[in-house]
Motif scaffolding. Sequence first.
Motif, PDB file in Angstrom:
ATOM      1  N   GLU A  61       0.826  -1.209   0.000  1.00 47.77           N
ATOM      2  CA  GLU A  61       0.000   0.000   0.000  1.00 47.77           C
ATOM      3  C   GLU A  61       0.858   1.257   0.000  1.00 47.77           C
ATOM      4  N   GLY A  62       1.978   1.194  -0.733  1.00 44.21           N
ATOM      5  CA  GLY A  62       2.821   2.363  -0.917  1.00 44.21           C
ATOM      6  C   GLY A  62       3.719   2.713   0.241  1.00 44.21           C
ATOM      7  N   GLU A  63       3.785   1.856   1.254  1.00 37.62           N
ATOM      8  CA  GLU A  63       4.588   2.160   2.432  1.00 37.62           C
ATOM      9  C   GLU A  63       5.531   1.002   2.752  1.00 37.62           C
TER      10      GLU A  63
ATOM     11  N   THR B 269      -2.254 -14.251   6.042  1.00 35.87           N
ATOM     12  CA  THR B 269      -3.542 -13.704   6.419  1.00 35.87           C
ATOM     13  C   THR B 269      -3.325 -12.303   6.984  1.00 35.87           C
ATOM     14  N   ARG B 270      -4.379 -11.714   7.445  1.00 39.34           N
ATOM     15  CA  ARG B 270      -4.309 -10.360   8.005  1.00 39.34           C
ATOM     16  C   ARG B 270      -5.482 -10.186   8.958  1.00 39.34           C
ATOM     17  N   ARG B 271      -5.236  -9.568  10.074  1.00 44.13           N
ATOM     18  CA  ARG B 271      -6.299  -9.344  11.056  1.00 44.13           C
ATOM     19  C   ARG B 271      -6.663  -7.867  11.078  1.00 44.13           C
ATOM     20  N   LEU B 272      -7.895  -7.589  10.661  1.00 43.33           N
ATOM     21  CA  LEU B 272      -8.383  -6.223  10.568  1.00 43.33           C
ATOM     22  C   LEU B 272      -7.428  -5.396   9.709  1.00 43.33           C
ATOM     23  N   GLU B 273      -6.961  -4.246  10.199  1.00 41.99           N
ATOM     24  CA  GLU B 273      -6.086  -3.379   9.406  1.00 41.99           C
ATOM     25  C   GLU B 273      -4.614  -3.539   9.776  1.00 41.99           C
ATOM     26  N   ALA B 274      -4.313  -4.549  10.572  1.00 38.60           N
ATOM     27  CA  ALA B 274      -2.917  -4.787  10.969  1.00 38.60           C
ATOM     28  C   ALA B 274      -2.114  -5.290   9.769  1.00 38.60           C
ATOM     29  N   PRO B 275      -0.788  -5.219   9.839  1.00 41.75           N
ATOM     30  CA  PRO B 275       0.035  -5.753   8.749  1.00 41.75           C
ATOM     31  C   PRO B 275      -0.220  -7.239   8.539  1.00 41.75           C
TER      32      PRO B 275
END
Length: 292
Positions: free
Chosen positions: A136-138, A242-248
């Motif tokens: 995401e650009g970061e 995987t990913r939890r909510l908005e975490a990395p």
Amino acid sequence: MAALAIAGCGLGPGADVGSVSLTATQEFGAEQLVEDSVEANESDTVMRVLEGSASIETRYGGGYVKSIEGISETQRGGDPYDWFFFVDGIESPVGAAEYPLQGGERIWWDFRDWKATNHVPAVVGSWPAPFVDGYEGEPHPVAVECDGGAVRGACEEVETALEGEGVKLAKGSPDGAIRVLVGPWAALRTDPAAAQIEAGPAESGIYAKFERHGGEYQLVGLDPDGAAARRFGGDAGLVAATRRLEAPPVWVVTGATPAGVQIAAGLLDSGDLRDHYAVASEGGEVAPLPVR
């Protein structure tokens, strides 16, 4: 002016930002339809790159992809099929026409059955993304979290694979880190992100689970409907993201046993991961997930 805005174009192309890779597949990466490398500029978006490399149809003013190379949203055998895309192995939080490019991105479109879930937060098939340049650009730090001495060799192999791609590993697990969890499932399942696997694909986006029989776990591969399709042996390994909510995002390199973890650690390369949502390995065979 309105037409240019709908197409995702600005008043000019802007400066070059570098090349991006584009892949389009179907059936969870099983069949490749498009593969291209595109020189992008400041005004380019994921949609604009796709338009320049493939024959597509869009809806809703050009913001939604209906078909790529003549393959359109449909139902097959009663199951819904549609196009989904990832950038650097991460499910996009915005539409393709709204996703700007900075250069170096790995864009992957896949046409798949979404009966089990329309939400797959992360995949392993864009390796070595998202570790090399972030997402995401970061940029984001990368941390390998190792569970115990029994899998120390597997942890070292994971670290070597990442460093071989130019990744500088962080010490500890700093805030905002992309974490790689290495260890037997009995240990990793206590991590909140990894634990989502036990809730099924609708929660984790991973088409695999671990079943407990007595005091032991068994890796089970799921089919596109989320049903058990293959039960692996005790020393099988799993690599998934995987990913939890908005975490990395969080990657898991795991298995029911330390031997399974070691097998999983050996899968961190493009040859084994490319265009796969997740992979299992048993007896020298790499099995893409979901099981088809």
